[in-house]
Motif scaffolding. Structure first.
Motif, PDB file in Angstrom:
ATOM      1  N   LEU A   1       0.916  -1.036   0.213  1.00 47.58           N
ATOM      2  CA  LEU A   1       0.058  -0.081   0.031  1.00 47.58           C
ATOM      3  C   LEU A   1       0.666   0.927  -0.476  1.00 47.58           C
ATOM      4  O   LEU A   1       1.531   1.332   0.698  1.00 47.58           O
ATOM      5  N   LYS A   2       0.208   2.293  -1.454  1.00 54.05           N
ATOM      6  CA  LYS A   2       1.474   3.140  -1.111  1.00 54.05           C
ATOM      7  C   LYS A   2       2.109   4.223   0.510  1.00 54.05           C
ATOM      8  O   LYS A   2       0.525   4.422   1.792  1.00 54.05           O
ATOM      9  N   ALA A   3       2.448   4.590   0.586  1.00 49.59           N
ATOM     10  CA  ALA A   3       3.219   5.286   1.916  1.00 49.59           C
ATOM     11  C   ALA A   3       2.113   6.592   2.516  1.00 49.59           C
ATOM     12  O   ALA A   3       2.164   6.337   3.613  1.00 49.59           O
ATOM     13  N   ASP A   4       1.707   7.463   1.604  1.00 51.32           N
ATOM     14  CA  ASP A   4       1.046   8.087   1.969  1.00 51.32           C
ATOM     15  C   ASP A   4      -0.306   7.709   1.457  1.00 51.32           C
ATOM     16  O   ASP A   4      -0.901   9.208   1.801  1.00 51.32           O
ATOM     17  N   TYR A   5      -1.115   6.874   1.901  1.00 49.08           N
ATOM     18  CA  TYR A   5      -2.868   6.146   1.726  1.00 49.08           C
ATOM     19  C   TYR A   5      -3.235   6.638   3.202  1.00 49.08           C
ATOM     20  O   TYR A   5      -2.460   5.730   4.132  1.00 49.08           O
ATOM     21  N   ASP A   6      -4.122   7.052   3.648  1.00 50.22           N
ATOM     22  CA  ASP A   6      -4.383   7.812   4.563  1.00 50.22           C
ATOM     23  C   ASP A   6      -5.394   6.785   5.243  1.00 50.22           C
ATOM     24  O   ASP A   6      -6.576   6.533   4.549  1.00 50.22           O
ATOM     25  N   THR A   7      -5.675   6.573   6.572  1.00 49.89           N
ATOM     26  CA  THR A   7      -5.365   4.857   6.989  1.00 49.89           C
ATOM     27  C   THR A   7      -6.722   5.811   8.517  1.00 49.89           C
ATOM     28  O   THR A   7      -7.073   4.536   9.122  1.00 49.89           O
ATOM     29  N   SER A   8      -6.449   6.850   8.736  1.00 47.80           N
ATOM     30  CA  SER A   8      -6.780   7.655   9.637  1.00 47.80           C
ATOM     31  C   SER A   8      -8.330   7.058   9.711  1.00 47.80           C
ATOM     32  O   SER A   8      -9.319   7.206  10.924  1.00 47.80           O
ATOM     33  N   GLY A   9      -9.178   6.927   8.658  1.00 47.14           N
ATOM     34  CA  GLY A   9     -10.757   7.319   8.713  1.00 47.14           C
ATOM     35  C   GLY A   9     -10.884   5.688   9.092  1.00 47.14           C
ATOM     36  O   GLY A   9     -12.057   5.650   8.401  1.00 47.14           O
TER      37      GLY A   9
END
Length: 395
Positions: A320-328
């Protein structure tokens, strides 16, 4: 010096067919003291060239590439007999995986522990590995809008969703297994319980994997397309035995219980990792509908007639791309996605696109796992594939 130490031991120890516990302990002590690798021991046994030497080697290193070669040498000597029925528990010089003390039974908690040594390719941090030059083309061929899916969950319509496993002890009876592809399978007997959980259930018509983890010997026994033979044993298309105390690669071109020639259980997402520990610390197994007639180590086998350069080879590793936002995301999905950033997922079989494999558990929250579908192929990247093996004949 290491080989010499083993040669002296093998030559000096009176090896009888019964292989008593004293002999086992002498070999264990010598290996521990000299930090002897499986290759060192193999070279020593080869130099002696006797059936006793090869049998002693196989008692310490019963599986893996060098074990397969050792069986070949025994066949040349006309002495490739079945392993002793009462092999004793051995002491490894290497750091053993933490399977001892695990409870017995189907899909029991392994306390979030990973199964291979720390330096296993499955545990490699690939978060900063270079991207493969063909990454975009391969991902486009898969389909940029294909969602990520969890191929595991709670039981559905009386069938386990995912690939089940069972933990057994040293006293589990070993039974014969007959293989369709015996030339690429590890010979039995296997410690498979009569009621071992089968992928898809007893009447399933899918891959019908059986995974057996021996907590006492730290060995993993895996079967593909397994059925009871009606006589207390099993029949299967293929099977592999993995010594979890060391890293192994199948001989080139060999399958395992999985299409890519890889172990299955070490790559499954388990409830005890995601929920109990809150971390998945290994690469995950996944499938794609179409693959290339090629493989990337540690895979050892392809499963396709196609050789298009924009098709994925077995063993391909995706993150998974490092900048993918998983916070949600909820906690379960976030644990899996963060592991995809650090360890990625390895293509192990043909199947549905972007399906991540895991072990069934009635406690899985289906709605939580469905959050993974918000991630699609366009959010992934393929790490650089080195030492790819291609079937040149298919070009």
């Amino acid at each position: 010096m290491r080989s010499l130490a083993v040669i002296v031991l093998l030559a000096a120890t009176p090896l009888a067919p019964s292989f008593d516990i004293h002999t086992f302990r002498l070999i264990d002590i010598a290996i521990a003291a000299e930090d002897v690798s499986s290759k060192d021991a193999f070279d020593a046994a080869k130099e002696l060239g006797t059936a006793d030497a090869w049998n002693a080697f196989l008692e310490i290193y019963p599986t893996g590439f060098y074990a397969n070669l050792a069986h070949g040498y025994l066949k040349k000597l006309g002495s490739d007999a079945p392993k002793p029925a009462q092999a004793k528990k051995q002491v490894s010089a290497k750091k053993a995986p933490a399977t001892g003390g695990a409870p017995l039974g189907p899909n029991v908690s392994l306390a979030g522990k990973r199964l291979f040594p720390d330096d296993s390719p499955w545990h490699q941090d690939i978060s900063e590995a270079p991207i493969d030059a063909n990454s975009e083309a391969i991902l486009a061929r898969i389909g940029m809008d294909k969602p990520l899916r969890a191929d595991f969950g709670p039981e559905w319509e009386g069938k386990p969703v995912g690939i089940p496993y069972v933990v057994v002890g040293a006293d589990q009876k070993r039974v014969p297994v007959t293989f369709t592809y015996a030339d690429e399978s590890d010979a039995g007997p296997y410690p498979v319980p009569q009621d071992a959980p089968i992928e898809g259930g007893p009447n399933g018509d899918g891959d019908r994997h059986i995974l057996v983890l021996d907590r006492d010997s730290s060995q993993l026994w895996e079967l593909f397309n397994a059925f009871p033979d009606g006589n207390g044993g099993w029949k299967a298309d293929s099977g592999a035995i993995w010594n979890l105390k060391e890293n192994q690669v199948r001989p080139a071109g060999w399958t395992s219980a999985d299409a890519a020639g890889l172990p299955i259980l070490p790559g499954l997402v388990r409830y005890d990792e995601v929920v109990e520990k809150g971390a998945v610390e290994h690469a995950m197994r996944f499938t794609l509908a179409k693959s290339r007639r090629a493989y990337v180590p540690p895979a050892s086998h392809w499963a396709s007639k196609l050789n298009d350069e924009d098709l994925p080879p077995m063993g391909m590793r995706v993150r998974l791309k490092a900048d993918y936002d998983t916070s949600g995301f909820g906690p379960e999905a976030k644990v899996i996605l963060e592991a995809l950033k650090k360890y990625g997922m390895i293509l192990a079989d043909n199947g549905s696109d972007n399906f991540i494999s895991g072990a069934p558990d009635d406690r899985w929250d289906v709605d939580a796992l469905r959050q993974l579908m918000r991630v699609t192929t366009k959010d992934l990247e393929i790490i650089e594939m080195t030492d790819m093996v291609i079937d040149e004949r298919s070009k």
